[in-house]
Scaffold this motif. Sequence first.
Motif, PDB file in Angstrom:
ATOM      1  N   GLU A  47     -30.129   0.628   7.188  1.00 24.71           N
ATOM      2  CA  GLU A  47     -28.961   1.223   6.870  1.00 24.71           C
ATOM      3  C   GLU A  47     -28.875   1.907   5.684  1.00 24.71           C
ATOM      4  O   GLU A  47     -28.234   2.770   5.219  1.00 24.71           O
ATOM      5  CB  GLU A  47     -27.766   0.032   7.221  1.00 24.71           C
ATOM      6  N   GLU A  48     -29.518   1.059   4.578  1.00 21.56           N
ATOM      7  CA  GLU A  48     -29.521   1.383   3.355  1.00 21.56           C
ATOM      8  C   GLU A  48     -30.464   2.685   3.124  1.00 21.56           C
ATOM      9  O   GLU A  48     -30.008   3.637   2.620  1.00 21.56           O
ATOM     10  CB  GLU A  48     -30.723   0.304   2.441  1.00 21.56           C
ATOM     11  N   LEU A  49     -31.346   3.050   4.051  1.00 24.01           N
ATOM     12  CA  LEU A  49     -32.179   4.303   4.074  1.00 24.01           C
ATOM     13  C   LEU A  49     -31.250   5.359   4.311  1.00 24.01           C
ATOM     14  O   LEU A  49     -31.323   6.296   3.947  1.00 24.01           O
ATOM     15  CB  LEU A  49     -33.339   4.281   4.971  1.00 24.01           C
ATOM     16  N   VAL A  50     -30.436   5.262   5.346  1.00 24.21           N
ATOM     17  CA  VAL A  50     -29.691   6.144   6.249  1.00 24.21           C
ATOM     18  C   VAL A  50     -28.604   6.586   5.029  1.00 24.21           C
ATOM     19  O   VAL A  50     -28.349   7.655   4.720  1.00 24.21           O
ATOM     20  CB  VAL A  50     -28.831   5.776   7.354  1.00 24.21           C
ATOM     21  N   ASN A  51     -27.871   5.581   4.140  1.00 26.56           N
ATOM     22  CA  ASN A  51     -27.039   5.900   3.143  1.00 26.56           C
ATOM     23  C   ASN A  51     -27.637   6.608   2.264  1.00 26.56           C
ATOM     24  O   ASN A  51     -27.086   7.633   1.579  1.00 26.56           O
ATOM     25  CB  ASN A  51     -26.494   4.539   2.611  1.00 26.56           C
ATOM     26  N   GLY A  91     -36.745   7.560  -5.681  1.00 28.57           N
ATOM     27  CA  GLY A  91     -37.133   6.380  -6.065  1.00 28.57           C
ATOM     28  C   GLY A  91     -36.812   5.181  -5.018  1.00 28.57           C
ATOM     29  O   GLY A  91     -37.420   4.697  -4.605  1.00 28.57           O
ATOM     30  N   LEU A  92     -35.139   5.176  -4.956  1.00 24.24           N
ATOM     31  CA  LEU A  92     -34.628   4.029  -4.061  1.00 24.24           C
ATOM     32  C   LEU A  92     -35.225   4.334  -2.702  1.00 24.24           C
ATOM     33  O   LEU A  92     -35.440   3.278  -2.087  1.00 24.24           O
ATOM     34  CB  LEU A  92     -33.294   4.208  -4.234  1.00 24.24           C
ATOM     35  N   VAL A  93     -35.300   5.657  -2.373  1.00 18.33           N
ATOM     36  CA  VAL A  93     -35.944   5.912  -0.710  1.00 18.33           C
ATOM     37  C   VAL A  93     -37.185   5.311  -0.738  1.00 18.33           C
ATOM     38  O   VAL A  93     -37.466   4.600   0.242  1.00 18.33           O
ATOM     39  CB  VAL A  93     -35.730   7.357  -0.588  1.00 18.33           C
TER      40      VAL A  93
END
Length: 135
Positions: A47-51, A91-93
Amino acid sequence: GKMTTMYPDEAGMDKEVTAGDQADINAFSKLNVRYHELEDDLKVKKEELVNLQDCSNELLMILDDEELVKVGVGEAYADLNQEEAQEHINGLVEIAEQSTKDLEAEMSEVKDKMKELKARLKVKFGNSINLEEDE
């Protein structure tokens, strides 16, 4: 006296559960719990990745290069220009993708160990042993 758990098998013969069997059964339960924890973590990560990907796409749609973008950094917000913001998100991705890979790798390890234990216990107890597991 020592308590022995007996599992009647198909032939009606009682099989004794040895300490080793008990250890396998306990190991299986622990792995099963771990598997579900990993599954939950993975769902969160995905879900984090999608966001993050949504954020990234929104950034690309900002036409004015000079516009500063508010990016949440921990509890604070930083005003970054688009390029910096894009780099921050990339970077977060990357981190999220790596975590996802790690979780998936651990899940397949756990699954393999469960299969092994299950196979070993099935050999001894046949279908009379019930190992709860979601396929």
